[in-house]
Design an enzyme around this catalytic site. Structure first.
Site, PDB file in Angstrom:
ATOM      1  N   ASP A 106       0.846  -1.203   0.000  1.00 49.94           N
ATOM      2  CA  ASP A 106       0.000   0.000   0.000  1.00 49.94           C
ATOM      3  C   ASP A 106       0.880   1.250   0.000  1.00 49.94           C
ATOM      4  O   ASP A 106       2.028   1.201   0.442  1.00 49.94           O
ATOM      5  CB  ASP A 106      -0.883   0.037   1.249  1.00 49.94           C
ATOM      6  CG  ASP A 106      -1.834  -1.144   1.303  1.00 49.94           C
ATOM      7  OD1 ASP A 106      -2.150  -1.698   0.233  1.00 49.94           O
ATOM      8  OD2 ASP A 106      -2.243  -1.515   2.415  1.00 49.94           O
TER       9      ASP A 106
HETATM   10  N1  URA Z   1      -1.202  -5.927   4.042  1.00 47.43           N
HETATM   11  C1  URA Z   1      -1.708  -4.682   3.992  1.00 47.43           C
HETATM   12  O1  URA Z   1      -2.754  -4.398   4.578  1.00 47.43           O
HETATM   13  N2  URA Z   1      -1.046  -3.752   3.291  1.00 47.43           N
HETATM   14  C2  URA Z   1       0.131  -3.996   2.654  1.00 47.43           C
HETATM   15  O2  URA Z   1       0.710  -3.093   2.038  1.00 47.43           O
HETATM   16  C3  URA Z   1       0.651  -5.296   2.715  1.00 47.43           C
HETATM   17  C4  URA Z   1      -0.037  -6.254   3.415  1.00 47.43           C
END
Ligand code: URA
Length: 239
Positions: A106
């Site tokens: 993310d």
């Molecule tokens: N899980 C998440 O919620 N975000 C990420 O970036 C990776 C794993």
């Protein structure tokens, strides 16, 4: 490996179109093994070739395998909507080489991210069949307790998933900190699992992929480098 003309070699390394590479060479911007080469027809064996473009040193690589300590505020997608793309953190020739991230983090997640222009490697590393565990350190909004750890280990029901999903392992690191190891790579998985277990993820870092540990890579946030042969072997080891 057979010899190739310098313009072809540069093009394969992401320094632009054939025409653009010929111009770079003719303009005297390219050296090979310490000597400026101004004829693009000059041939070299690509393997092991050391060259510079605009005084920056490069070594010929048939494929590239990169590791980034991703900072917050960058999107993994090629056409990001709200934040700059992670490719902004790399030299331009990596974009020309069509380097892609292996899976996604993310925009606000930091830590270990692999990238490559080797489609087979990307596919193998991201395939669910590989069961490559990913380790995350999450800072939580509410205190971590044994109930949270046990819920994650037992499995939590996420919307749109047919069955509860469990962490491979989960352990408390601090009052507001938990380490979670996951086998899958579902959308916002850590954040959704923490929410489903009654907490909230305030910050997230990926600290390991398989046995490759971010802490061993000596990379500050925002820094990248090529993976060594030994690091690649760690990733390719069958779990
Ligand atoms: N899980 C998440 O919620 N975000 C990420 O970036 C990776 C794993």
């Amino acid at each position: 490996m057979k010899k190739l003309s310098l313009d072809r070699i540069l093009q394969s390394q992401g320094f632009g179109s054939r025409k653009g590479c010929r111009e770079l060479i003719e303009d005297g911007e390219v050296t090979v093994n310490g000597e400026t080469v101004t004829s693009w027809k000059t041939e070299f064996i690509p393997e092991g070739l050391k060259f510079t473009v605009f005084d920056e040193e490069w070594e010929y690589r048939a494929q590239v395998y990169l590791v980034l300590n991703k900072p917050s505020g960058y999107e993994c997608s090629r056409k990001p909507s709200h934040h700059p793309p992670i490719l902004n953190l790399f030299p331009e020739n990596m974009e020309w080489r069509d380097v892609q991230p292996v899976g996604r983090l993310d925009h606000d997640t930091t830590g270990l991210l692999l990238l490559s222009d080797d489609g087979a490697f990307i596919h193998a590393q991201s395939s669910p069949k590989r069961h490559q565990p990913k380790t995350y350190r999450a800072t939580t909004a509410r205190p971590v307790d044994e109930t949270l750890v046990q819920s994650l280990l037992k499995g939590v029901q996420l919307i749109d998933e047919p069955a509860p999903i469990a962490a491979l392992s989960a352990r408390q690191l601090g009052e507001f900190e938990i380490e979670i190891v996951l086998e899958q790579g579902k959308y916002h998985q850590v954040k959704r699992m923490l929410a489903a277990a009654g907490n909230h993820c305030a910050a997230l870092t990926r600290t390991a992929i398989g046995e490759l540990q971010l802490a061993d890579l000596d990379l500050a946030e925002g820094e990248w480098r090529f993976l060594s042969e030994a690091e690649l072997a760690i990733l390719q080891r069958q779990g």
